[in-house]
Write a protein that holds these residues in place. Sequence first.
Motif, PDB file in Angstrom:
ATOM      1  N   VAL A  41       0.982  -1.296   0.133  1.00 29.19           N
ATOM      2  CA  VAL A  41       0.009   0.011   0.093  1.00 29.19           C
ATOM      3  C   VAL A  41       0.872   1.111  -0.125  1.00 29.19           C
ATOM      4  CG1 VAL A  41      -2.111  -1.068   1.081  1.00 29.19           C
ATOM      5  CG2 VAL A  41      -0.424   0.031   2.474  1.00 29.19           C
ATOM      6  N   GLU A  42       0.466   2.243  -0.805  1.00 33.06           N
ATOM      7  CA  GLU A  42       1.165   3.581  -0.989  1.00 33.06           C
ATOM      8  C   GLU A  42       0.434   4.770  -0.427  1.00 33.06           C
ATOM      9  OE1 GLU A  42       3.639   5.475  -4.191  1.00 33.06           O
ATOM     10  OE2 GLU A  42       1.761   4.424  -5.032  1.00 33.06           O
ATOM     11  N   LEU A  43       1.255   5.537   0.659  1.00 31.54           N
ATOM     12  CA  LEU A  43       0.608   6.734   1.173  1.00 31.54           C
ATOM     13  C   LEU A  43       1.496   7.727   0.175  1.00 31.54           C
ATOM     14  CD1 LEU A  43       0.593   6.105   4.953  1.00 31.54           C
ATOM     15  CD2 LEU A  43      -1.207   6.770   3.474  1.00 31.54           C
ATOM     16  N   GLN A  44       0.722   8.278  -0.734  1.00 33.09           N
ATOM     17  CA  GLN A  44       1.134   9.363  -1.721  1.00 33.09           C
ATOM     18  C   GLN A  44       1.100  10.722  -0.934  1.00 33.09           C
ATOM     19  OE1 GLN A  44      -1.011   9.641  -5.302  1.00 33.09           O
ATOM     20  NE2 GLN A  44      -1.168   7.741  -5.456  1.00 33.09           N
ATOM     21  N   GLY A  45       2.155  11.424  -1.368  1.00 26.55           N
ATOM     22  CA  GLY A  45       2.051  12.976  -0.967  1.00 26.55           C
ATOM     23  C   GLY A  45       0.763  13.699  -1.636  1.00 26.55           C
ATOM     24  N   THR A  46       0.808  15.111  -1.458  1.00 25.88           N
ATOM     25  CA  THR A  46      -0.109  16.124  -1.978  1.00 25.88           C
ATOM     26  C   THR A  46      -0.206  15.500  -3.412  1.00 25.88           C
ATOM     27  OG1 THR A  46       0.498  17.654  -0.150  1.00 25.88           O
ATOM     28  CG2 THR A  46      -1.034  18.052  -2.131  1.00 25.88           C
ATOM     29  N   SER A  74      -3.244   2.767  -3.499  1.00 25.77           N
ATOM     30  CA  SER A  74      -2.267   3.962  -3.199  1.00 25.77           C
ATOM     31  C   SER A  74      -3.336   5.281  -3.242  1.00 25.77           C
ATOM     32  CB  SER A  74      -1.803   4.119  -4.749  1.00 25.77           C
ATOM     33  OG  SER A  74      -1.113   5.106  -4.743  1.00 25.77           O
ATOM     34  N   GLN A  75      -3.120   6.157  -2.336  1.00 23.12           N
ATOM     35  CA  GLN A  75      -4.034   7.241  -2.118  1.00 23.12           C
ATOM     36  C   GLN A  75      -3.062   8.252  -1.308  1.00 23.12           C
ATOM     37  OE1 GLN A  75      -7.866   6.231   0.027  1.00 23.12           O
ATOM     38  NE2 GLN A  75      -7.779   8.371   0.788  1.00 23.12           N
ATOM     39  N   SER A  76      -3.371   9.414  -1.505  1.00 20.66           N
ATOM     40  CA  SER A  76      -2.747  10.748  -0.919  1.00 20.66           C
ATOM     41  C   SER A  76      -3.119  10.779   0.615  1.00 20.66           C
ATOM     42  CB  SER A  76      -3.334  12.216  -1.620  1.00 20.66           C
ATOM     43  OG  SER A  76      -2.899  13.213  -1.036  1.00 20.66           O
ATOM     44  N   GLY A  77      -1.887  11.047   1.226  1.00 21.00           N
ATOM     45  CA  GLY A  77      -1.982  11.417   2.935  1.00 21.00           C
ATOM     46  C   GLY A  77      -1.714  12.741   3.034  1.00 21.00           C
ATOM     47  N   ASP A  78      -1.565  13.335   2.001  1.00 21.81           N
ATOM     48  CA  ASP A  78      -1.007  14.796   1.754  1.00 21.81           C
ATOM     49  C   ASP A  78       0.054  15.327   2.872  1.00 21.81           C
ATOM     50  OD1 ASP A  78      -3.360  15.986   0.295  1.00 21.81           O
ATOM     51  OD2 ASP A  78      -4.806  15.470   2.008  1.00 21.81           O
ATOM     52  N   PHE A 103       4.610   1.824   1.669  1.00 21.91           N
ATOM     53  CA  PHE A 103       5.472   2.605   1.215  1.00 21.91           C
ATOM     54  C   PHE A 103       5.001   4.192   1.306  1.00 21.91           C
ATOM     55  CE2 PHE A 103       6.776   5.396  -2.845  1.00 21.91           C
ATOM     56  CZ  PHE A 103       7.873   5.872  -2.453  1.00 21.91           C
ATOM     57  N   ALA A 104       5.633   4.978   2.352  1.00 26.69           N
ATOM     58  CA  ALA A 104       4.904   6.288   2.334  1.00 26.69           C
ATOM     59  C   ALA A 104       5.972   7.428   1.881  1.00 26.69           C
ATOM     60  CB  ALA A 104       4.966   6.587   3.796  1.00 26.69           C
ATOM     61  N   HIS A 105       5.316   8.308   1.294  1.00 25.23           N
ATOM     62  CA  HIS A 105       6.157   9.394   0.614  1.00 25.23           C
ATOM     63  C   HIS A 105       6.808  10.188   1.562  1.00 25.23           C
ATOM     64  CE1 HIS A 105       4.113   9.119  -3.832  1.00 25.23           C
ATOM     65  NE2 HIS A 105       4.584   7.885  -3.070  1.00 25.23           N
TER      66      HIS A 105
END
Length: 173
Positions: A41-46, A74-78, A103-105
């Motif tokens: 799972v991916e925590l994207q930036g803004t 995969s979703q934004s975590g801002d 994977f966190a940005h």
Amino acid sequence: NVADDSLYVTLIGSDFVEEGRRAARWLVEDSAGTEGPIRIVELQGTVGSAPANDRMRGFKEVIDGDGRFQVVRSQSGDFTRARGKEVMEAFLKAEGGNIDVLFAHNDDMAIGAIQAIEEAGARPGTDIRIVSIDGVRGAFEAMRAGKLNATVECNPLLGEQLAQLVRDVHAGR
């Protein structure tokens, strides 16, 4: 992208694509001998930001060549701890125990996600391996506690290199 190239000499900045690659290389190396599928799972930036776009691109560039790895959500975590926790809670509800890697940005989102993982009764860093980007103090504390597996440095302290570059340009180098 400027038509008049006399307006600049060089660029100093972070290489966000390479940061994503480094996170993925760590994952590939840490996964040696592990059979797939490895569910990520991916925590994207803004959304739309250069760091988010480039880190995602670099990460995918490396894992796309290895069929074991699957980015399942995969979703934004801002880039915030609170949103990282909130989105990780949603990932955990949707995927249950079928998450192998986060994977966190950035480290703040990873730290928020660690809270969500613990509240769900799982062990961050063990049940779900976690790799993030920044290299902030909280990330090293989480690594020491065994809750974060790796962080990729993104160091904004470029003043010394910038000062040297100005001296070099002024000297005609």
